[in-house]
Design an enzyme around this catalytic site. Sequence first.
Site, PDB file in Angstrom:
ATOM      1  N   HIS A  14       0.449  -0.869   0.333  1.00  0.00           N
ATOM      2  CA  HIS A  14       0.269  -0.131   0.239  1.00  0.00           C
ATOM      3  C   HIS A  14       0.815   1.228   0.098  1.00  0.00           C
ATOM      4  O   HIS A  14       2.434   1.445   1.067  1.00  0.00           O
ATOM      5  CB  HIS A  14      -0.970  -0.259   0.980  1.00  0.00           C
ATOM      6  CG  HIS A  14      -1.530   0.907   1.136  1.00  0.00           C
ATOM      7  ND1 HIS A  14      -2.053   2.692   1.423  1.00  0.00           N
ATOM      8  CD2 HIS A  14      -3.284   0.824   0.573  1.00  0.00           C
ATOM      9  CE1 HIS A  14      -3.269   3.190   1.727  1.00  0.00           C
ATOM     10  NE2 HIS A  14      -3.563   2.307   1.161  1.00  0.00           N
ATOM     11  N   THR A  22     -15.496  15.148   8.076  1.00  0.00           N
ATOM     12  CA  THR A  22     -15.037  15.926   7.745  1.00  0.00           C
ATOM     13  C   THR A  22     -14.482  15.945   5.976  1.00  0.00           C
ATOM     14  O   THR A  22     -15.588  15.729   5.787  1.00  0.00           O
ATOM     15  CB  THR A  22     -13.826  15.048   7.957  1.00  0.00           C
ATOM     16  OG1 THR A  22     -13.448  13.456   7.418  1.00  0.00           O
ATOM     17  CG2 THR A  22     -13.400  14.353   9.441  1.00  0.00           C
ATOM     18  N   ARG A  23     -13.787  16.314   5.150  1.00  0.00           N
ATOM     19  CA  ARG A  23     -14.169  16.976   4.147  1.00  0.00           C
ATOM     20  C   ARG A  23     -14.047  15.818   3.191  1.00  0.00           C
ATOM     21  O   ARG A  23     -15.101  15.356   2.230  1.00  0.00           O
ATOM     22  CB  ARG A  23     -12.783  17.491   3.618  1.00  0.00           C
ATOM     23  CG  ARG A  23     -12.751  18.477   4.257  1.00  0.00           C
ATOM     24  CD  ARG A  23     -11.532  20.010   3.540  1.00  0.00           C
ATOM     25  NE  ARG A  23      -9.982  19.368   2.871  1.00  0.00           N
ATOM     26  CZ  ARG A  23      -8.780  19.402   3.428  1.00  0.00           C
ATOM     27  NH1 ARG A  23      -8.855  20.990   1.852  1.00  0.00           N
ATOM     28  NH2 ARG A  23      -7.669  18.264   3.272  1.00  0.00           N
ATOM     29  N   ASP A  30      -6.146   3.693   7.137  1.00  0.00           N
ATOM     30  CA  ASP A  30      -5.151   3.211   7.925  1.00  0.00           C
ATOM     31  C   ASP A  30      -4.737   2.661   9.313  1.00  0.00           C
ATOM     32  O   ASP A  30      -5.513   3.468  10.564  1.00  0.00           O
ATOM     33  CB  ASP A  30      -4.525   4.160   7.824  1.00  0.00           C
ATOM     34  CG  ASP A  30      -3.022   4.108   7.984  1.00  0.00           C
ATOM     35  OD1 ASP A  30      -2.004   2.408   8.350  1.00  0.00           O
ATOM     36  OD2 ASP A  30      -2.076   4.855   8.345  1.00  0.00           O
ATOM     37  N   ARG A  64      -4.452   3.016  15.402  1.00  0.00           N
ATOM     38  CA  ARG A  64      -5.756   2.264  16.038  1.00  0.00           C
ATOM     39  C   ARG A  64      -5.453   1.523  16.442  1.00  0.00           C
ATOM     40  O   ARG A  64      -6.098   1.032  18.038  1.00  0.00           O
ATOM     41  CB  ARG A  64      -6.577   2.271  14.485  1.00  0.00           C
ATOM     42  CG  ARG A  64      -7.878   3.426  13.461  1.00  0.00           C
ATOM     43  CD  ARG A  64      -8.054   2.587  12.909  1.00  0.00           C
ATOM     44  NE  ARG A  64      -8.338   4.272  11.997  1.00  0.00           N
ATOM     45  CZ  ARG A  64      -9.766   4.209  12.134  1.00  0.00           C
ATOM     46  NH1 ARG A  64     -10.740   4.662  13.064  1.00  0.00           N
ATOM     47  NH2 ARG A  64     -10.250   5.984  10.749  1.00  0.00           N
ATOM     48  N   SER A 123      -7.947   6.215   0.256  1.00  0.00           N
ATOM     49  CA  SER A 123      -8.088   8.580   0.017  1.00  0.00           C
ATOM     50  C   SER A 123      -6.537   8.330   0.429  1.00  0.00           C
ATOM     51  O   SER A 123      -6.023   7.300   1.023  1.00  0.00           O
ATOM     52  CB  SER A 123      -8.732   9.319   1.462  1.00  0.00           C
ATOM     53  OG  SER A 123      -8.057  10.070   1.598  1.00  0.00           O
ATOM     54  N   ASP A 165      11.529  14.397  -5.430  1.00  0.00           N
ATOM     55  CA  ASP A 165      12.879  15.543  -6.313  1.00  0.00           C
ATOM     56  C   ASP A 165      13.784  14.440  -6.514  1.00  0.00           C
ATOM     57  O   ASP A 165      14.726  14.102  -5.373  1.00  0.00           O
ATOM     58  CB  ASP A 165      12.637  16.462  -5.951  1.00  0.00           C
ATOM     59  CG  ASP A 165      13.803  17.516  -6.437  1.00  0.00           C
ATOM     60  OD1 ASP A 165      14.292  16.648  -7.785  1.00  0.00           O
ATOM     61  OD2 ASP A 165      14.539  18.213  -5.831  1.00  0.00           O
TER      62      ASP A 165
END
Length: 591
Positions: free
Chosen positions: A117, A216-217, A248, A252, A329, A339
């Site tokens: 992941h 939340t958003r 995730d 938790r 998400s 970079d």
Amino acid sequence: MVKLMATYTVRPAKETPGGYRCLSDCDQVKPVNHIPIIYFYPPVNVSLESATEILRHSLSEALVIFYPLAGRLHWIGGGRLSSPKPKSMTLETSDQPKRSKLSSLQWITTNQSMNYHCFCALPFIQGWAKIARGEQPNSPPFLDRSILLAPENLTAPVFDHPEYSTQPLLIGKQDNMEERRESATLMLKLSKDQVEKLKDKTNKDRSASNNKRPYTRYEAVAGHIWRSACKARQHESLQPTTLSIIVDARNRMEPPLPPRYFGNATFRVTAESTSGELVSKPLDYASGKARQAIEKATHEYLQSSLVNFHTVGCTKGAFYGNPNLDITSWARLPIYGADFGWGQEIYMGPGAIGYDGKVFVFPSRGQDGSFHVVLRLQVRHIDAFQKFFYEDICCINSWNQMEHEFLNRFYSTRRTVSMMELTNTKQWKNELVINYINHWRSLSLDYKDRLSEVSVVEMCIQGMHWGLLYIFQGIQPHTFEELATRAHDMELNIANHGAKNDLIVDQQKERHNRKATIVQVDDLLVQKLITPITLGEYFPPKFFNKGMVTSTHMVSCQETSEKDESGKDEEIFFGAKPSKTKEDDEVVANL
């Protein structure tokens, strides 16, 4: 079109630890496939050959630190996998035609039959990029995955886990084979304003008795995507549907996993509902379902999930297509900043999405609060989904929302307005009264102190043309809606009947012991033979105590001539002067 230029096999630069390494139960459940991630970079003064050499050398060094990525999976019996001694990794580089003015690097997360992941992949990419720039990578990863094995004292799940149950099928179908039809990938952009609108809408729709923290958003966006998919797929009202959400587990678990834990620690939780409920109820219902599923992911629930884990023996994983969705998400992941020595990327995102119903949500490159939503849907549903996805954000459901949207669009420059500016704002000559009222009201909204609507309406009237101001003295509207309605009607009547602009006071004549005051009113239409009841909407009641309308442009207010104690005529209405000529008398006689 991207052109594949070369493929290289890269081995660790040094000898790495041998033997087999334990894979956690969380690792076992991931689909047997590769996850491509694509990075795009702007043109630089570095040849493709030079850039490739930098990537190959730095990758070889990085694999010494992240050596499990260079390994191969091995079946150990019981349907389980383990990771043996590392060998090599595959690197692909590609370039685009010059007309695109872009160069591209595509990096395959792993070349093993295992999905790491992004929580694992991104730290590796950041470390790889640092080595390519000649810098030292961060502290080494934590590689012991045995800490995420199922507890030995648990032999069966202690919770109901709908995420491991068979996913709902379309009503009337026996399997999902018909839904595995042609699909395509769709990429949509949500601006910061659109994200905030969804969040505000979700929290505004919340029940007044809901005292929990605001949505939340991500919860708002997830609920919105779920509803839009149900609409686009044209489900029946009773159609069961699920939204699978990847969470995730690092913070938790009790105790939390080490910060540099290198392995899969993501779990799937499932929200369940029917399409009819999602579409007919406010957005907070769908977002609330998503939150309930996420909040189930406690330490105990996740440990129970570990007992349920098993290897998915296919290349694409479980099917979560129509009528279901599966959403991941990347909103909190450090996905940008890779970079390698020629500047940061201009785009990063998933290179492929395996099946219908799979959704990725991640922030835009500028970190400006906007989001990208990348998903795969059946081709026949894509246009409808895109339509509902944006239309439902912009829909207006109340007058307050209409006012808010209007001001944001047409009156976005905010400043503090003084009382002097308010009182000096007058209706211009030939300016429509509606335009004047709207302008005046907009100014009043930016006054430093809050004013009551009644007082604001009264102040607005004072700046109108004299004729309208005179008429409104006896009406006194209490709201802007009432003021605008009456003023607009008056103005239309005046325009239709050609009323003149100046107040002209005509003469009065006494006849049959009665006197008449003739008045022509500025900016007012008095229709021919209009009754006092109709005109009463615009004139104070005292105007009709003893008078009536007798002409298109003239108001005749008559009253019985009476003498006061001094023998003089009582005061004349409107301050009109008595008629003094024969022609004036004839005018009145002809009314």
